[in-house]
Design a protein around this motif. Structure first.
Motif, PDB file in Angstrom:
ATOM      1  N   VAL A   9     -16.369   0.441  52.124  1.00 57.10           N
ATOM      2  CA  VAL A   9     -16.323   1.480  51.094  1.00 57.10           C
ATOM      3  C   VAL A   9     -15.337   1.116  49.988  1.00 57.10           C
ATOM      4  O   VAL A   9     -15.649   1.222  48.793  1.00 57.10           O
ATOM      5  N   LEU A  10     -14.151   0.664  50.374  1.00 58.15           N
ATOM      6  CA  LEU A  10     -13.138   0.288  49.382  1.00 58.15           C
ATOM      7  C   LEU A  10     -13.606  -0.886  48.536  1.00 58.15           C
ATOM      8  O   LEU A  10     -13.400  -0.910  47.312  1.00 58.15           O
ATOM      9  N   LYS A  11     -14.231  -1.844  49.175  1.00 58.49           N
ATOM     10  CA  LYS A  11     -14.716  -3.031  48.459  1.00 58.49           C
ATOM     11  C   LYS A  11     -15.761  -2.640  47.419  1.00 58.49           C
ATOM     12  O   LYS A  11     -15.737  -3.110  46.276  1.00 58.49           O
ATOM     13  N   ALA A  12     -16.672  -1.767  47.798  1.00 58.88           N
ATOM     14  CA  ALA A  12     -17.741  -1.348  46.882  1.00 58.88           C
ATOM     15  C   ALA A  12     -17.204  -0.502  45.734  1.00 58.88           C
ATOM     16  O   ALA A  12     -17.532  -0.737  44.560  1.00 58.88           O
ATOM     17  N   LEU A  13     -16.352   0.458  46.043  1.00 60.64           N
ATOM     18  CA  LEU A  13     -15.846   1.361  45.008  1.00 60.64           C
ATOM     19  C   LEU A  13     -14.861   0.681  44.059  1.00 60.64           C
ATOM     20  O   LEU A  13     -14.772   1.048  42.880  1.00 60.64           O
ATOM     21  N   SER A  14     -14.129  -0.317  44.561  1.00 65.52           N
ATOM     22  CA  SER A  14     -13.126  -0.990  43.723  1.00 65.52           C
ATOM     23  C   SER A  14     -13.763  -1.771  42.580  1.00 65.52           C
ATOM     24  O   SER A  14     -13.084  -2.128  41.613  1.00 65.52           O
ATOM     25  N   LEU A  68      -5.631  -3.936  53.666  1.00 66.93           N
ATOM     26  CA  LEU A  68      -6.324  -3.229  52.579  1.00 66.93           C
ATOM     27  C   LEU A  68      -5.551  -3.209  51.263  1.00 66.93           C
ATOM     28  O   LEU A  68      -6.062  -2.707  50.258  1.00 66.93           O
ATOM     29  N   THR A  69      -4.355  -3.749  51.267  1.00 66.87           N
ATOM     30  CA  THR A  69      -3.463  -3.634  50.110  1.00 66.87           C
ATOM     31  C   THR A  69      -4.114  -4.019  48.799  1.00 66.87           C
ATOM     32  O   THR A  69      -3.949  -3.332  47.773  1.00 66.87           O
ATOM     33  N   ASN A  70      -4.867  -5.086  48.775  1.00 65.14           N
ATOM     34  CA  ASN A  70      -5.412  -5.616  47.519  1.00 65.14           C
ATOM     35  C   ASN A  70      -6.465  -4.726  46.870  1.00 65.14           C
ATOM     36  O   ASN A  70      -6.828  -4.941  45.710  1.00 65.14           O
ATOM     37  N   TYR A  71      -6.952  -3.748  47.589  1.00 67.93           N
ATOM     38  CA  TYR A  71      -7.968  -2.861  47.001  1.00 67.93           C
ATOM     39  C   TYR A  71      -7.344  -1.783  46.111  1.00 67.93           C
ATOM     40  O   TYR A  71      -8.057  -1.136  45.343  1.00 67.93           O
ATOM     41  N   PHE A  72      -6.042  -1.600  46.215  1.00 69.32           N
ATOM     42  CA  PHE A  72      -5.400  -0.488  45.511  1.00 69.32           C
ATOM     43  C   PHE A  72      -4.590  -0.945  44.304  1.00 69.32           C
ATOM     44  O   PHE A  72      -3.788  -1.866  44.396  1.00 69.32           O
ATOM     45  N   HIS A  73      -4.807  -0.255  43.178  1.00 73.54           N
ATOM     46  CA  HIS A  73      -4.041  -0.528  41.958  1.00 73.54           C
ATOM     47  C   HIS A  73      -2.638   0.071  42.051  1.00 73.54           C
ATOM     48  O   HIS A  73      -1.711  -0.418  41.400  1.00 73.54           O
ATOM     49  N   HIS A  74      -2.515   1.117  42.842  1.00 85.46           N
ATOM     50  CA  HIS A  74      -1.213   1.779  42.972  1.00 85.46           C
ATOM     51  C   HIS A  74      -1.099   2.389  44.367  1.00 85.46           C
ATOM     52  O   HIS A  74      -2.085   2.895  44.910  1.00 85.46           O
ATOM     53  N   ILE A  75       0.096   2.342  44.941  1.00 91.68           N
ATOM     54  CA  ILE A  75       0.359   2.910  46.264  1.00 91.68           C
ATOM     55  C   ILE A  75       1.538   3.864  46.149  1.00 91.68           C
ATOM     56  O   ILE A  75       2.597   3.487  45.637  1.00 91.68           O
ATOM     57  N   GLU A  76       1.354   5.098  46.583  1.00 93.28           N
ATOM     58  CA  GLU A  76       2.397   6.110  46.477  1.00 93.28           C
ATOM     59  C   GLU A  76       2.603   6.789  47.836  1.00 93.28           C
ATOM     60  O   GLU A  76       1.655   7.330  48.420  1.00 93.28           O
ATOM     61  N   VAL A  77       3.833   6.733  48.337  1.00 91.85           N
ATOM     62  CA  VAL A  77       4.191   7.463  49.556  1.00 91.85           C
ATOM     63  C   VAL A  77       4.951   8.712  49.119  1.00 91.85           C
ATOM     64  O   VAL A  77       6.072   8.616  48.626  1.00 91.85           O
ATOM     65  N   LEU A  78       4.321   9.853  49.278  1.00 92.83           N
ATOM     66  CA  LEU A  78       4.868  11.121  48.803  1.00 92.83           C
ATOM     67  C   LEU A  78       5.681  11.815  49.890  1.00 92.83           C
ATOM     68  O   LEU A  78       5.383  11.690  51.078  1.00 92.83           O
ATOM     69  N   SER A  79       6.694  12.565  49.484  1.00 92.63           N
ATOM     70  CA  SER A  79       7.464  13.344  50.452  1.00 92.63           C
ATOM     71  C   SER A  79       6.647  14.513  50.972  1.00 92.63           C
ATOM     72  O   SER A  79       6.823  14.973  52.097  1.00 92.63           O
ATOM     73  N   LEU A 120     -16.749   8.285  55.941  1.00 93.72           N
ATOM     74  CA  LEU A 120     -16.345   7.686  54.671  1.00 93.72           C
ATOM     75  C   LEU A 120     -17.498   6.912  54.044  1.00 93.72           C
ATOM     76  O   LEU A 120     -17.578   6.811  52.815  1.00 93.72           O
ATOM     77  N   ARG A 121     -18.405   6.396  54.860  1.00 94.21           N
ATOM     78  CA  ARG A 121     -19.567   5.676  54.323  1.00 94.21           C
ATOM     79  C   ARG A 121     -20.428   6.573  53.432  1.00 94.21           C
ATOM     80  O   ARG A 121     -21.063   6.092  52.494  1.00 94.21           O
ATOM     81  N   LEU A 167     -22.580   9.441  47.658  1.00 87.11           N
ATOM     82  CA  LEU A 167     -22.116  10.510  46.789  1.00 87.11           C
ATOM     83  C   LEU A 167     -21.766  10.000  45.395  1.00 87.11           C
ATOM     84  O   LEU A 167     -21.951  10.687  44.391  1.00 87.11           O
ATOM     85  N   MET A 168     -21.257   8.755  45.335  1.00 86.57           N
ATOM     86  CA  MET A 168     -20.795   8.195  44.072  1.00 86.57           C
ATOM     87  C   MET A 168     -21.856   7.345  43.364  1.00 86.57           C
ATOM     88  O   MET A 168     -21.626   6.878  42.257  1.00 86.57           O
ATOM     89  N   ASN A 169     -22.990   7.124  44.005  1.00 83.95           N
ATOM     90  CA  ASN A 169     -24.065   6.312  43.366  1.00 83.95           C
ATOM     91  C   ASN A 169     -25.067   7.175  42.637  1.00 83.95           C
ATOM     92  O   ASN A 169     -25.228   8.342  42.947  1.00 83.95           O
TER      93      ASN A 169
END
Length: 234
Positions: free
Chosen positions: A113-118, A143-154, A226-227, A232-234
């Motif tokens: 899913v991440l590969k396709a949506l990215s 999976l790190t390389n699929y994300f443009h930004h990573i945020e760990v929120l409180s 998730l699949r 849903l997005m196509n």
């Protein structure tokens, strides 16, 4: 594609129990904790008191395994009237250490899913918990390389999301959040006029559960896996 998503440019993903298994390990730890303290109270009472302690400690410790471990130690002291042995405290600490060393088990279809949506969208990871632990799990996930930004929120409330979107210069109308928690990943986004998709996980922490009244009239989608997001997005 769902017509409501035609303006989506950025998709955010929750991590725990959306991308990989997490809550299952907490349930297993609670059972182990209950067995360790069974000489002092019933398993049901131990479970209830541990949950109360976690909620009481949230403002101080936040979320994650370390916070959970501290709450287990405090609960053990209270439940035993401070008679718990150092050996038992050590056993409780080892429960926490074992949790931190658990393998990262991706849920079905996550990488596909991440590969396709990215290829079409900018993807970000928006999770809450302990920073070091979440960084560790993300690194292990591959999976790190699929994300443009990573945020760990409180925390994951409306204000947290609004600040994140403002920081990344993302309009709410162009943002879609994907997650397993209605309380943390769906309702706050709907309330700031962003989009959200709920992907239920078979186990949900009691603190993350919401009432039917809270979801009534809220505009969001629910998918089984998730699949299903790809359709849903196509």
């Amino acid at each position: 594609m769902n017509k409501g998503y035609k303006n989506i440019k950025v998709i955010g993903f929750d991590a725990d129990d959306t991308l990989w298994i997490n809550e299952t390990y907490f349930r297993e730890a609670e059972i182990e904790f209950g067995n360790i303290l069974s000489q002092y109270e019933t398993l049901n009472k131990i479970d209830q008191e541990l949950f109360k302690m976690e909620i009481r400690n949230l403002p101080l410790y936040g979320y994650g395994v370390k916070a959970f471990t501290l709450s287990m130690v405090e609960s053990a002291l209270e439940l035993s009237n401070h008679n718990v042995s150092p050996k038992t405290i050590e056993a409780i600490l080892n429960i926490g250490k074992d949790m931190l060393n658990k393998p990262v088990e991706l849920l079905d279809g996550v990488e596909d899913v991440l590969k396709a949506l990215s290829k079409k969208y900018r993807l970000i990871l928006a999770t809450k918990g302990d920073l070091l632990d979440q960084e560790r799990k993300l690194e292990k996930s591959g999976l790190t390389n699929y994300f443009h930004h990573i945020e760990v929120l409180s925390d994951k409330k409306e204000d947290n999301y609004s600040k994140l979107l403002n920081h990344l210069d993302i309009k709410p109308s162009e943002f879609l959040m994907i997650g397993n928690s209605l309380k943390s990943d769906v309702l706050p986004l709907v309330n700031i006029k962003a989009h959200a998709v709920h992907v239920p996980f078979h186990t949900t922490w009691e603190h993350e559960q919401v009432t039917e009244k809270e979801t009534n009239g809220k505009d969001y989608k629910t998918i089984k896996s998730l699949r299903d997001l790809l359709e849903l997005m196509n």
